[in-house]
Scaffold this motif. Structure first.
Motif, PDB file in Angstrom:
ATOM      1  N   LEU A  19      23.294 -24.469 -10.730  1.00 26.18           N
ATOM      2  CA  LEU A  19      23.958 -23.295 -10.200  1.00 26.18           C
ATOM      3  C   LEU A  19      22.887 -22.368  -9.659  1.00 26.18           C
ATOM      4  O   LEU A  19      21.962 -22.009 -10.384  1.00 26.18           O
ATOM      5  CB  LEU A  19      24.752 -22.595 -11.310  1.00 26.18           C
ATOM      6  CG  LEU A  19      25.386 -21.265 -10.973  1.00 26.18           C
ATOM      7  CD1 LEU A  19      26.501 -21.463  -9.949  1.00 26.18           C
ATOM      8  CD2 LEU A  19      25.934 -20.617 -12.220  1.00 26.18           C
ATOM      9  N   GLN A  20      22.992 -22.014  -8.408  1.00 26.57           N
ATOM     10  CA  GLN A  20      22.042 -21.077  -7.819  1.00 26.57           C
ATOM     11  C   GLN A  20      22.673 -19.701  -7.823  1.00 26.57           C
ATOM     12  O   GLN A  20      23.766 -19.504  -7.309  1.00 26.57           O
ATOM     13  CB  GLN A  20      21.708 -21.481  -6.381  1.00 26.57           C
ATOM     14  CG  GLN A  20      20.703 -20.559  -5.733  1.00 26.57           C
ATOM     15  CD  GLN A  20      20.336 -21.016  -4.337  1.00 26.57           C
ATOM     16  OE1 GLN A  20      20.687 -22.104  -3.911  1.00 26.57           O
ATOM     17  NE2 GLN A  20      19.611 -20.179  -3.635  1.00 26.57           N
ATOM     18  N   MET A  21      21.992 -18.779  -8.455  1.00 26.38           N
ATOM     19  CA  MET A  21      22.490 -17.418  -8.522  1.00 26.38           C
ATOM     20  C   MET A  21      21.541 -16.507  -7.761  1.00 26.38           C
ATOM     21  O   MET A  21      20.327 -16.723  -7.783  1.00 26.38           O
ATOM     22  CB  MET A  21      22.588 -16.960  -9.986  1.00 26.38           C
ATOM     23  CG  MET A  21      23.563 -17.769 -10.808  1.00 26.38           C
ATOM     24  SD  MET A  21      23.633 -17.245 -12.517  1.00 26.38           S
ATOM     25  CE  MET A  21      24.396 -15.651 -12.354  1.00 26.38           C
ATOM     26  N   PRO A  22      22.078 -15.514  -7.098  1.00 27.05           N
ATOM     27  CA  PRO A  22      21.193 -14.579  -6.395  1.00 27.05           C
ATOM     28  C   PRO A  22      20.340 -13.804  -7.399  1.00 27.05           C
ATOM     29  O   PRO A  22      20.801 -13.495  -8.495  1.00 27.05           O
ATOM     30  CB  PRO A  22      22.151 -13.651  -5.657  1.00 27.05           C
ATOM     31  CG  PRO A  22      23.453 -13.815  -6.331  1.00 27.05           C
ATOM     32  CD  PRO A  22      23.472 -15.177  -6.950  1.00 27.05           C
ATOM     33  N   VAL A  23      19.118 -13.552  -7.043  1.00 30.38           N
ATOM     34  CA  VAL A  23      18.215 -12.789  -7.900  1.00 30.38           C
ATOM     35  C   VAL A  23      17.953 -11.451  -7.231  1.00 30.38           C
ATOM     36  O   VAL A  23      17.582 -11.393  -6.069  1.00 30.38           O
ATOM     37  CB  VAL A  23      16.887 -13.545  -8.125  1.00 30.38           C
ATOM     38  CG1 VAL A  23      15.927 -12.697  -8.933  1.00 30.38           C
ATOM     39  CG2 VAL A  23      17.147 -14.868  -8.821  1.00 30.38           C
ATOM     40  N   SER A  24      18.171 -10.405  -7.972  1.00 26.36           N
ATOM     41  CA  SER A  24      17.953  -9.057  -7.475  1.00 26.36           C
ATOM     42  C   SER A  24      16.904  -8.389  -8.341  1.00 26.36           C
ATOM     43  O   SER A  24      16.990  -8.405  -9.566  1.00 26.36           O
ATOM     44  CB  SER A  24      19.253  -8.249  -7.513  1.00 26.36           C
ATOM     45  OG  SER A  24      18.983  -6.888  -7.243  1.00 26.36           O
ATOM     46  N   LEU A  25      15.903  -7.811  -7.704  1.00 29.81           N
ATOM     47  CA  LEU A  25      14.888  -7.100  -8.471  1.00 29.81           C
ATOM     48  C   LEU A  25      15.429  -5.760  -8.981  1.00 29.81           C
ATOM     49  O   LEU A  25      14.856  -5.158  -9.880  1.00 29.81           O
ATOM     50  CB  LEU A  25      13.644  -6.882  -7.617  1.00 29.81           C
ATOM     51  CG  LEU A  25      12.961  -8.167  -7.156  1.00 29.81           C
ATOM     52  CD1 LEU A  25      11.780  -7.830  -6.254  1.00 29.81           C
ATOM     53  CD2 LEU A  25      12.502  -8.995  -8.341  1.00 29.81           C
ATOM     54  N   ILE A  26      16.531  -5.318  -8.412  1.00 31.08           N
ATOM     55  CA  ILE A  26      17.137  -4.068  -8.852  1.00 31.08           C
ATOM     56  C   ILE A  26      18.073  -4.328 -10.031  1.00 31.08           C
ATOM     57  O   ILE A  26      18.103  -3.583 -10.995  1.00 31.08           O
ATOM     58  CB  ILE A  26      17.903  -3.398  -7.688  1.00 31.08           C
ATOM     59  CG1 ILE A  26      16.909  -3.011  -6.602  1.00 31.08           C
ATOM     60  CG2 ILE A  26      18.689  -2.195  -8.169  1.00 31.08           C
ATOM     61  CD1 ILE A  26      17.535  -2.577  -5.306  1.00 31.08           C
ATOM     62  N   MET A  27      18.826  -5.422  -9.960  1.00 33.60           N
ATOM     63  CA  MET A  27      19.797  -5.768 -11.012  1.00 33.60           C
ATOM     64  C   MET A  27      19.222  -6.916 -11.825  1.00 33.60           C
ATOM     65  O   MET A  27      19.501  -8.092 -11.571  1.00 33.60           O
ATOM     66  CB  MET A  27      21.120  -6.166 -10.363  1.00 33.60           C
ATOM     67  CG  MET A  27      22.223  -6.422 -11.317  1.00 33.60           C
ATOM     68  SD  MET A  27      23.050  -4.876 -11.616  1.00 33.60           S
ATOM     69  CE  MET A  27      24.498  -5.480 -12.424  1.00 33.60           C
ATOM     70  N   ASP A  28      18.403  -6.605 -12.803  1.00 32.38           N
ATOM     71  CA  ASP A  28      17.701  -7.639 -13.564  1.00 32.38           C
ATOM     72  C   ASP A  28      18.365  -7.984 -14.900  1.00 32.38           C
ATOM     73  O   ASP A  28      17.797  -8.702 -15.709  1.00 32.38           O
ATOM     74  CB  ASP A  28      16.257  -7.229 -13.797  1.00 32.38           C
ATOM     75  CG  ASP A  28      16.130  -5.993 -14.687  1.00 32.38           C
ATOM     76  OD1 ASP A  28      17.150  -5.319 -14.912  1.00 32.38           O
ATOM     77  OD2 ASP A  28      15.004  -5.714 -15.145  1.00 32.38           O
ATOM     78  N   VAL A  29      19.581  -7.527 -15.104  1.00 30.96           N
ATOM     79  CA  VAL A  29      20.263  -7.747 -16.382  1.00 30.96           C
ATOM     80  C   VAL A  29      20.406  -9.239 -16.724  1.00 30.96           C
ATOM     81  O   VAL A  29      20.076  -9.639 -17.852  1.00 30.96           O
ATOM     82  CB  VAL A  29      21.632  -7.026 -16.410  1.00 30.96           C
ATOM     83  CG1 VAL A  29      22.414  -7.384 -17.663  1.00 30.96           C
ATOM     84  CG2 VAL A  29      21.431  -5.529 -16.314  1.00 30.96           C
TER      85      VAL A  29
END
Length: 52
Positions: A19-29
């Motif tokens: 599963l590829q999930m988007p990675v956000s440096l702002i939303m690191d939860v």
């Protein structure tokens, strides 16, 4: 997630392995949760190892 993969593929004979999930440096939860042993990334990994 496995049910969504079957639905997206149109059958149980799919070849989805990840599963590829988007990675956000702002939303690191999700990353923080995974580093602490929980969250959706760990859950998906465990389901892959032990499908129901």
């Amino acid at each position: 997630m496995p049910a969504l993969a079957r639905q997206a593929a149109g059958s149980v004979e799919h070849h989805f392995t990840g599963l590829q999930m988007p990675v956000s440096l702002i939303m690191d939860v999700p990353i923080t949760q995974a580093l602490n042993g929980g969250g959706p990334l760990v859950w998906t990994s465990e389901k892959q190892k032990n499908p129901s």
